[in-house]
Enzyme design. Structure first.
Site, short mmCIF file in Angstrom:
data_model
loop_
_atom_site.label_atom_id
_atom_site.label_comp_id
_atom_site.label_asym_id
_atom_site.label_seq_id
_atom_site.Cartn_x
_atom_site.Cartn_y
_atom_site.Cartn_z
N ASP A 62 0.76 -1.02 0.03
CA ASP A 62 -0.05 0.06 0.06
C ASP A 62 1.11 1.00 0.30
OD1 ASP A 62 -2.49 1.86 0.35
OD2 ASP A 62 -2.50 1.76 2.54
N GLU B 123 -1.18 -1.05 -4.91
CA GLU B 123 -2.83 -1.24 -4.92
C GLU B 123 -2.35 -0.08 -6.49
OE1 GLU B 123 -5.74 2.45 -3.63
OE2 GLU B 123 -4.27 1.29 -1.83
N ASP C 268 -3.07 1.06 6.64
CA ASP C 268 -1.95 0.58 5.99
C ASP C 268 -1.78 -0.20 5.70
OD1 ASP C 268 -0.99 3.71 4.88
OD2 ASP C 268 -1.15 3.73 7.03
#
Length: 184
Positions: free
Chosen positions: A7, A68, A141
């Protein structure tokens, strides 16, 4: 299959390693956050992220990396920082010849919660349930990185099943003739 979920972020970069074995539940191998000082220059922050990801790749040896995909719904400054951190993760994976997959936050949310509009708390709760953890991963996160890895594992399984079904339904010689135009 072992997947490292990333992430990306310039101040906090979530990392999560999830293992999948046939007939067994998903398991978390590692989860954490790489932190870089918000007041450090961008080069130093990217270097810290690179060193951290390299350590995780060396230690956990994933077979794939899921990152991501940057969304344009954020402001340009946020998108740029996220994209730069993503590029570092992609570069680290490429050095090792690891496949990289990109998943949007909506894809990840649908995969783990069933809803593209799920909030951070819902994602964390589902990651906790899916990985049979005692407490939700913190900070968010970390949960997001684990969710990315889960999403990738499940999508890879579905893609493999589709490819196998296609290969069975359309054998290679017939597919070659179809491409040449000799089968109508």
């Amino acid at each position: 299959m072992r997947v490292l979920g990333v992430d990306p972020g310039l101040t906090r970069c979530g990392l999560g390693v999830v293992d999948d074995a046939p007939g067994r539940p998903l398991t978390v191998t590692a989860a954490g956050v790489l932190c870089a000082p918000a007041d450090a220059d961008i080069g130093h922050r990217l270097l810290l992220i690179e060193c951290g990801i390299e350590r995780w790749l060396d230690e956990y040896r994933p077979g794939a990396v899921a990152v991501e995909r940057v969304s344009s719904r954020y402001n340009v400054r946020t998108v740029m920082g996220t994209a730069q951190a993503s590029a570092v993760a992609i570069l680290c994976a490429a050095r090792r010849g690891l496949p990289v997959a990109w998943h949007t936050s909506s894809e990840v949310k649908v995969a783990v919660t069933g809803s593209a509009g799920a909030g951070k708390a819902q994602v964390g709760a589902m990651v906790t349930r899916l990985l049979q953890l005692d407490v939700p991963p913190e900070p968010a996160d970390t949960a997001d990185a684990l969710a990315l890895a889960i999403c990738h594992i499940w999508r890879a399984q579905a893609l493999n099943r589709l490819q196998q079904a296609h290969a069975t339904a359309c054998p290679a010689p017939a597919l070659a003739r179809l491409r040449k135009g000799t089968i109508r």
